[in-house]
Design an enzyme around this catalytic site. Structure first.
Site, PDB file in Angstrom:
ATOM      1  N   VAL A  14     -64.276 -52.866  73.568  1.00  0.00           N
ATOM      2  CA  VAL A  14     -64.374 -52.787  72.113  1.00  0.00           C
ATOM      3  C   VAL A  14     -65.723 -53.829  71.168  1.00  0.00           C
ATOM      4  CG1 VAL A  14     -62.269 -52.170  69.965  1.00  0.00           C
ATOM      5  CG2 VAL A  14     -61.937 -51.340  71.845  1.00  0.00           C
ATOM      6  N   ASP A  32     -66.800 -64.558  72.478  1.00  0.00           N
ATOM      7  CA  ASP A  32     -65.742 -64.737  73.349  1.00  0.00           C
ATOM      8  C   ASP A  32     -65.843 -65.867  74.292  1.00  0.00           C
ATOM      9  OD1 ASP A  32     -65.077 -61.613  74.659  1.00  0.00           O
ATOM     10  OD2 ASP A  32     -64.717 -63.219  76.203  1.00  0.00           O
ATOM     11  N   THR A 112     -54.632 -52.533  69.821  1.00  0.00           N
ATOM     12  CA  THR A 112     -53.526 -51.768  69.336  1.00  0.00           C
ATOM     13  C   THR A 112     -52.087 -52.937  69.281  1.00  0.00           C
ATOM     14  OG1 THR A 112     -54.321 -50.536  70.126  1.00  0.00           O
ATOM     15  CG2 THR A 112     -52.738 -49.924  70.553  1.00  0.00           C
ATOM     16  N   CYS A 252     -54.760 -47.800  77.861  1.00  0.00           N
ATOM     17  CA  CYS A 252     -54.203 -47.693  76.434  1.00  0.00           C
ATOM     18  C   CYS A 252     -52.783 -46.803  77.165  1.00  0.00           C
ATOM     19  CB  CYS A 252     -55.220 -46.829  75.729  1.00  0.00           C
ATOM     20  SG  CYS A 252     -56.519 -48.243  75.077  1.00  0.00           S
ATOM     21  N   ARG A 323     -58.866 -50.689  84.746  1.00  0.00           N
ATOM     22  CA  ARG A 323     -58.347 -51.344  84.409  1.00  0.00           C
ATOM     23  C   ARG A 323     -56.620 -50.013  84.440  1.00  0.00           C
ATOM     24  NH1 ARG A 323     -59.839 -53.941  78.880  1.00  0.00           N
ATOM     25  NH2 ARG A 323     -61.392 -51.731  78.484  1.00  0.00           N
TER      26      ARG A 323
HETATM   27  N1  LIG Z   1     -61.067 -49.650  75.847  1.00  0.00           N
HETATM   28  C1  LIG Z   1     -61.203 -48.632  74.994  1.00  0.00           C
HETATM   29  O1  LIG Z   1     -61.526 -47.905  75.453  1.00  0.00           O
HETATM   30  C2  LIG Z   1     -60.074 -49.164  73.870  1.00  0.00           C
HETATM   31  C3  LIG Z   1     -60.153 -48.109  72.966  1.00  0.00           C
HETATM   32  C4  LIG Z   1     -59.009 -48.362  72.413  1.00  0.00           C
HETATM   33  C5  LIG Z   1     -58.561 -49.447  71.678  1.00  0.00           C
HETATM   34  N2  LIG Z   1     -58.554 -49.953  72.636  1.00  0.00           N
HETATM   35  C6  LIG Z   1     -57.960 -51.830  72.234  1.00  0.00           C
HETATM   36  O2  LIG Z   1     -58.731 -52.529  71.606  1.00  0.00           O
HETATM   37  C7  LIG Z   1     -58.423 -54.665  71.919  1.00  0.00           C
HETATM   38  C8  LIG Z   1     -59.593 -54.878  73.230  1.00  0.00           C
HETATM   39  O3  LIG Z   1     -59.717 -54.020  74.313  1.00  0.00           O
HETATM   40  P1  LIG Z   1     -60.784 -54.091  74.919  1.00  0.00           P
HETATM   41  O4  LIG Z   1     -60.705 -52.599  75.987  1.00  0.00           O
HETATM   42  O5  LIG Z   1     -62.436 -53.843  74.572  1.00  0.00           O
HETATM   43  O6  LIG Z   1     -60.788 -55.377  76.243  1.00  0.00           O
HETATM   44  P2  LIG Z   1     -61.756 -56.238  77.048  1.00  0.00           P
HETATM   45  O7  LIG Z   1     -60.610 -56.785  77.765  1.00  0.00           O
HETATM   46  O8  LIG Z   1     -62.831 -54.935  76.962  1.00  0.00           O
HETATM   47  O9  LIG Z   1     -62.285 -57.171  76.806  1.00  0.00           O
HETATM   48  C9  LIG Z   1     -61.841 -58.483  75.760  1.00  0.00           C
HETATM   49  C10 LIG Z   1     -62.638 -59.604  75.527  1.00  0.00           C
HETATM   50  O10 LIG Z   1     -61.994 -60.264  75.029  1.00  0.00           O
HETATM   51  C11 LIG Z   1     -62.061 -61.317  75.701  1.00  0.00           C
HETATM   52  N3  LIG Z   1     -61.492 -62.545  74.594  1.00  0.00           N
HETATM   53  C12 LIG Z   1     -59.807 -62.837  75.340  1.00  0.00           C
HETATM   54  N4  LIG Z   1     -59.226 -63.420  74.656  1.00  0.00           N
HETATM   55  C13 LIG Z   1     -59.509 -63.775  73.233  1.00  0.00           C
HETATM   56  C14 LIG Z   1     -59.747 -64.832  73.041  1.00  0.00           C
HETATM   57  N5  LIG Z   1     -58.414 -65.470  72.210  1.00  0.00           N
HETATM   58  N6  LIG Z   1     -61.333 -65.284  71.826  1.00  0.00           N
HETATM   59  C15 LIG Z   1     -61.676 -64.572  71.879  1.00  0.00           C
HETATM   60  N7  LIG Z   1     -62.205 -63.766  72.946  1.00  0.00           N
HETATM   61  C16 LIG Z   1     -61.132 -63.354  73.800  1.00  0.00           C
HETATM   62  C17 LIG Z   1     -62.312 -61.524  76.650  1.00  0.00           C
HETATM   63  O11 LIG Z   1     -62.838 -62.256  77.011  1.00  0.00           O
HETATM   64  C18 LIG Z   1     -63.223 -59.954  76.795  1.00  0.00           C
HETATM   65  O12 LIG Z   1     -64.577 -60.511  76.794  1.00  0.00           O
HETATM   66  C19 LIG Z   1     -56.820 -54.091  73.417  1.00  0.00           C
HETATM   67  O13 LIG Z   1     -55.496 -54.223  72.295  1.00  0.00           O
HETATM   68  C20 LIG Z   1     -56.888 -52.588  73.840  1.00  0.00           C
HETATM   69  O14 LIG Z   1     -55.528 -51.552  73.674  1.00  0.00           O
HETATM   70  C21 LIG Z   1     -59.176 -50.437  73.606  1.00  0.00           C
END
Ligand SMILES: NC(=O)c1ccc[n+]([C@@H]2O[C@H](COP(=O)([O-])OP(=O)(O)OC[C@H]3O[C@@H](n4cnc5c(N)ncnc54)[C@H](O)[C@@H]3O)[C@@H](O)[C@H]2O)c1
Length: 411
Positions: A14, A32, A112, A252, A323
């Site tokens: 995201v 990050d 989310t 999700c 995942r």
């Molecule tokens: N991937 C999708 O398609 C998608 C779609 C809609 C919503 N979401 C939501 O978006 C959010 C993020 O999902 P994602 O898929 O991007 O996750 P991801 O695992 O791909 O990436 C998250 C990143 O955050 C970093 N991180 C973790 N804790 C941290 C902190 N305290 N400070 C800074 N960085 C930190 C991790 O190192 C990682 O690089 C979640 O809540 C997910 O449910 C994801």
């Protein structure tokens, strides 16, 4: 460029596309917690020493964030072992922001969550650490991400984005910010909690509908009726919604319903349909394993030491995201029965967890049974002869995604 400086915390699926999009209009800090992730991004966004993202400063040092006046949090919101929300990552990101925030700043959440996480869980953390007051000294917003991994039709720019803010003028400001980067436009929700709830129910609606079709698939299987054929017939009715049976994994749809279910439990309300849908969808891997064993027995194949090839490992077709993939559950259960499992997925690099192999259609090895678990486009071209060539005896093909007209069994 405006005077605003955006810090994005969490550069995953995201955060990174968001950072790239905002970097066209704003100065951006990409943060990050993982320094490895920062190094990987730096090298992948730099070609011939030229950065592909303008005005971006990447860091894993939290002290570097105080220059920003807008913070966007896009960190994971997974589950604990007991399926309750694991808010530890969003808490840590909020604490980091709180240590850097100053007068007039805005914090926008994209992760989310269930309704209330931004204002009832995160805001008090910011107030406590920063000693600033909500909606007086700092403001919040919530703008959920809706991208669909592996689907080019639904990238960040192409889907309407919900926005919201903690005061009407902050909501307008946040909405204008996102309008710059979202070609499809924005939808300004009436409050942060409405925006949080809207996001979580999008995935719940999908989970519940798939659960219904999965339940139907199990009923019809008991009657030797093919669910795909039934769905094809039913969808000729104008208002029949075309959901398909299958495994529900990923981060999700198989996670978000638990967030609302947890919140409803705290309110003393039973989220019956949400909970039973999760149970049905989570149980599909057991159903497929039982089916596999029954078919092997019927075909007089010795279960112990039999060789099964699994095609597809990711949680969804045409993407590399593994995942929470439910294919893993199938593999574990089959391995427990002392079946030899080999897996081929063109999107997944060989890892040490399981026996991943190179394209089996180019090898000599033969299998007792083949399970097609994910409908990657590459798999669509395989013909019956391709499968026969890698089968020990007669073809035994379990087709979870209903892809072929020559399968032994389809879900
Ligand atoms: N991937 C999708 O398609 C998608 C779609 C809609 C919503 N979401 C939501 O978006 C959010 C993020 O999902 P994602 O898929 O991007 O996750 P991801 O695992 O791909 O990436 C998250 C990143 O955050 C970093 N991180 C973790 N804790 C941290 C902190 N305290 N400070 C800074 N960085 C930190 C991790 O190192 C990682 O690089 C979640 O809540 C997910 O449910 C994801």
């Amino acid at each position: 460029m405006s005077n605003n400086k955006i810090a994005i915390l969490g550069l995953g699926y995201v955060g990174l596309p968001l950072l790239i999009a905002f970097s066209r209009f704003y100065e951006v800090i990409g943060f990050d917690i993982s320094s490895k992730r920062i190094n990987d991004i730096k090298s992948s966004t730099t070609i011939n020493n030229k950065s592909l993202v303008n005005d971006v400063f990447f860091t894993s040092k939290k002290s570097k964030l105080s220059d920003a006046n807008i913070y966007i949090i896009t960190v994971p919101t997974p589950l604990n072992e007991d399926n309750s929300p694991d808010l530890s990552k969003i808490k840590l990101a909020t604490e980091i922001v709180a240590q850097n925030i100053s007068q007039g700043n805005i914090v926008i959440y994209e992760s989310t969550v269930y309704p209330g996480v931004t204002e009832d869980f995160c805001v008090p953390i910011i107030e406590k650490i920063s000693k600033l007051n909500y909606n007086k000294d700092f403001y919040c917003g919530y703008s959920p991400e809706r991208i669909s991994p592996g689907d080019e039709r639904f990238t960040l720019n192409k889907m309407i984005k919900i926005t919201s803010g903690s005061t009407p003028s902050v909501a307008d400001f946040i909405d204008d910010m996102y309008k710059k980067i979202i070609g499809a436009g924005t939808y300004k929700a009436s409050s942060i909690k409405v925006a949080e709830a809207a996001k979580v129910i999008e995935n719940i609606q999908r989970d519940v509908n798939i659960a219904l079709i999965n339940e139907l698939a199990i009923i019809f299987d008991g009657m030797n009726l093919n669910t795909n054929e039934i769905l094809e017939a039913a969808k000729t009715k104008s208002n029949f919604i075309p959901f398909k049976p299958g495994l529900v994994g990923g981060h999700c749809i198989s996670v978000d319903p638990y967030y609302l279910s947890y919140k409803s439990m705290k309110l003393g309300v039973n989220a019956d349909i949400i909970n039973v849908s999760r149970k049905i969808n989570d149980n599909m891997s057991n159903f497929i394993v039982d089916k596999t064993i029954n078919i092997l027995i019927k075909k007089n194949i010795n279960i112990i030491n039999s060789d099964i090839l699994i095609l597809g490992y990711t949680f969804k077709e045409n993407c590399a995201d593994t995942r929470n993939t439910k294919v893993k559950d199938i593999i574990y259960q089959l391995m427990k029965k002392k079946i030899n499992i080999e897996i081929y997925d063109p999107y997944v690099e060989n890892n040490n967890d399981f026996n991943f192999i190179e394209n089996p259609f180019l090898n000599e090895k033969k299998y007792d049974c083949i399970i097609v678990a994910v409908s990657h486009n590459q798999f669509k071209n395989y013909k019956v002869d391709d499968f026969i060539k890698i089968s020990k005896g007669k073809l035994v093909l379990l087709d979870i995604k209903g892809m072929y007209n020559f399968s032994t069994w389809k879900l």
